[in-house]
Motif scaffolding. Structure first.
Motif, short mmCIF file in Angstrom:
data_model
loop_
_atom_site.label_atom_id
_atom_site.label_comp_id
_atom_site.label_asym_id
_atom_site.label_seq_id
_atom_site.Cartn_x
_atom_site.Cartn_y
_atom_site.Cartn_z
N THR A 174 60.99 -11.98 7.52
CA THR A 174 61.55 -13.28 7.88
C THR A 174 60.71 -14.36 7.25
N SER A 175 61.29 -15.56 7.08
CA SER A 175 60.54 -16.68 6.51
C SER A 175 59.51 -17.17 7.53
N GLN A 176 58.52 -17.91 7.07
CA GLN A 176 57.48 -18.40 7.97
C GLN A 176 58.04 -19.33 9.03
N GLN A 177 59.14 -20.02 8.74
CA GLN A 177 59.73 -20.93 9.72
C GLN A 177 60.29 -20.17 10.91
N GLU A 178 60.65 -18.91 10.72
CA GLU A 178 61.27 -18.15 11.79
C GLU A 178 60.27 -17.31 12.59
N VAL A 179 59.01 -17.24 12.15
CA VAL A 179 58.00 -16.47 12.84
C VAL A 179 57.49 -17.27 14.03
N GLN A 180 57.52 -16.67 15.19
CA GLN A 180 57.05 -17.35 16.38
C GLN A 180 55.54 -17.14 16.54
N PRO A 181 54.80 -18.19 16.89
CA PRO A 181 53.36 -18.05 17.05
C PRO A 181 53.02 -17.20 18.27
N LYS A 182 51.90 -16.50 18.18
CA LYS A 182 51.43 -15.67 19.29
C LYS A 182 49.94 -15.92 19.49
N GLY A 183 49.48 -15.79 20.72
CA GLY A 183 48.06 -15.89 21.02
C GLY A 183 47.60 -17.31 21.27
N HIS A 184 46.28 -17.49 21.30
CA HIS A 184 45.68 -18.78 21.61
C HIS A 184 45.46 -19.59 20.35
N VAL A 185 45.47 -20.89 20.49
CA VAL A 185 45.18 -21.78 19.38
C VAL A 185 43.71 -22.14 19.44
N LYS A 186 42.99 -21.91 18.35
CA LYS A 186 41.56 -22.20 18.31
C LYS A 186 41.37 -23.56 17.67
N THR A 187 41.19 -24.58 18.51
CA THR A 187 41.04 -25.95 18.00
C THR A 187 39.60 -26.40 17.98
N GLY A 188 38.70 -25.66 18.58
CA GLY A 188 37.30 -26.09 18.64
C GLY A 188 37.00 -26.92 19.87
N VAL A 189 38.01 -27.19 20.68
CA VAL A 189 37.83 -27.98 21.88
C VAL A 189 38.00 -27.04 23.07
N GLY A 190 37.06 -27.10 23.98
CA GLY A 190 37.14 -26.25 25.16
C GLY A 190 38.05 -26.83 26.21
N GLY A 191 38.14 -26.16 27.33
CA GLY A 191 38.96 -26.63 28.43
C GLY A 191 38.23 -27.72 29.21
N ALA A 192 38.67 -27.96 30.43
CA ALA A 192 38.07 -29.00 31.26
C ALA A 192 36.58 -28.73 31.48
N LEU A 193 36.23 -27.48 31.66
CA LEU A 193 34.83 -27.13 31.84
C LEU A 193 34.21 -26.60 30.55
N GLY A 194 35.02 -26.40 29.53
CA GLY A 194 34.50 -25.88 28.27
C GLY A 194 34.03 -24.46 28.45
N THR A 195 33.41 -23.95 27.41
CA THR A 195 32.87 -22.60 27.52
C THR A 195 31.49 -22.61 28.13
N ASP A 196 30.84 -23.78 28.15
CA ASP A 196 29.50 -23.89 28.72
C ASP A 196 29.44 -25.14 29.59
N PRO A 197 29.45 -25.00 30.93
CA PRO A 197 29.43 -26.16 31.82
C PRO A 197 28.21 -27.06 31.61
N THR A 198 27.08 -26.52 31.19
CA THR A 198 25.89 -27.33 30.95
C THR A 198 26.11 -28.30 29.80
N MET A 199 26.72 -27.82 28.73
CA MET A 199 26.99 -28.67 27.58
C MET A 199 28.02 -29.74 27.95
#
Length: 173
Positions: free
Chosen positions: A120-145
């Motif tokens: 299939t073309s790339q337009q028809e491929v559905q994304p899977k998994g997590h998006v790695k943007t470099g930004v953590g969640g509300a608590l991030g990966t390290d609460p101290t940081m």
């Protein structure tokens, strides 16, 4: 004030839009053609067929035997004069272009082309998994940081407020 210039500009703009607009339906036969989504499908993919060529009847008998999928039904869709159906490309389908046919219940026939490809073309491929943007969640990966970042922002805000307050009183920086 002359009105010829605004009217000419409006006419030119309308003509430019009309010339650059892509046709909504591209298919053979009938006034609306037979649209397939996706138009490039891999073996095993589900294909949605759509046409407005059947008019108010909004029903048709579809035939995808050319690709090995057999017959299917097109029923009234959500849009006016819209007939919609689905079929599945067999897993054994070979790459190539196949003519799909729909015979309207009110008479007439409409056709369209389906291209079967191995991938299939790339337009028809559905994304899977997590998006790695470099930004953590509300608590991030390290609460101290995260806490250190919040503290640095608070100090900067307090310092900026203090400097603006001094300047407003005329004490300068």
């Amino acid at each position: 004030m002359r009105t010829s210039r605004p009217l000419t500009a409006a006419a030119l703009a309308a003509a430019a839009v009309a010339l650059t607009a892509a046709p909504v339906y591209a298919g053979k036969g009938g006034s609306g053609g037979l649209q397939m989504y996706p138009s490039n499908a891999a073996p095993g993919a589900a294909v949605t067929v759509n046409t407005t060529a059947c008019g108010t009847a909004r029903a048709a008998a579809g035939d995808a035997s050319a690709v090995g999928a057999g017959v299917f039904t097109l029923a009234p869709g959500t849009e006016a004069k819209d007939a919609v159906g689905r079929f599945q490309v067999p897993p054994s389908a070979q790459p190539g272009t196949y003519e799909i046919v729909a015979k309207c219940s009110g008479g007439g026939q409409v056709t369209g082309d389906l291209m079967v490809t191995l991938t299939t073309s790339q337009q028809e491929v559905q994304p899977k998994g997590h998006v790695k943007t470099g930004v953590g969640g509300a608590l991030g990966t390290d609460p101290t940081m995260t806490a250190a970042g919040v503290a640095a922002l608070a100090v900067a805000a307090a310092g900026g407020t203090w400097l603006l307050h001094r300047r407003a009183r005329g004490e300068g920086f």
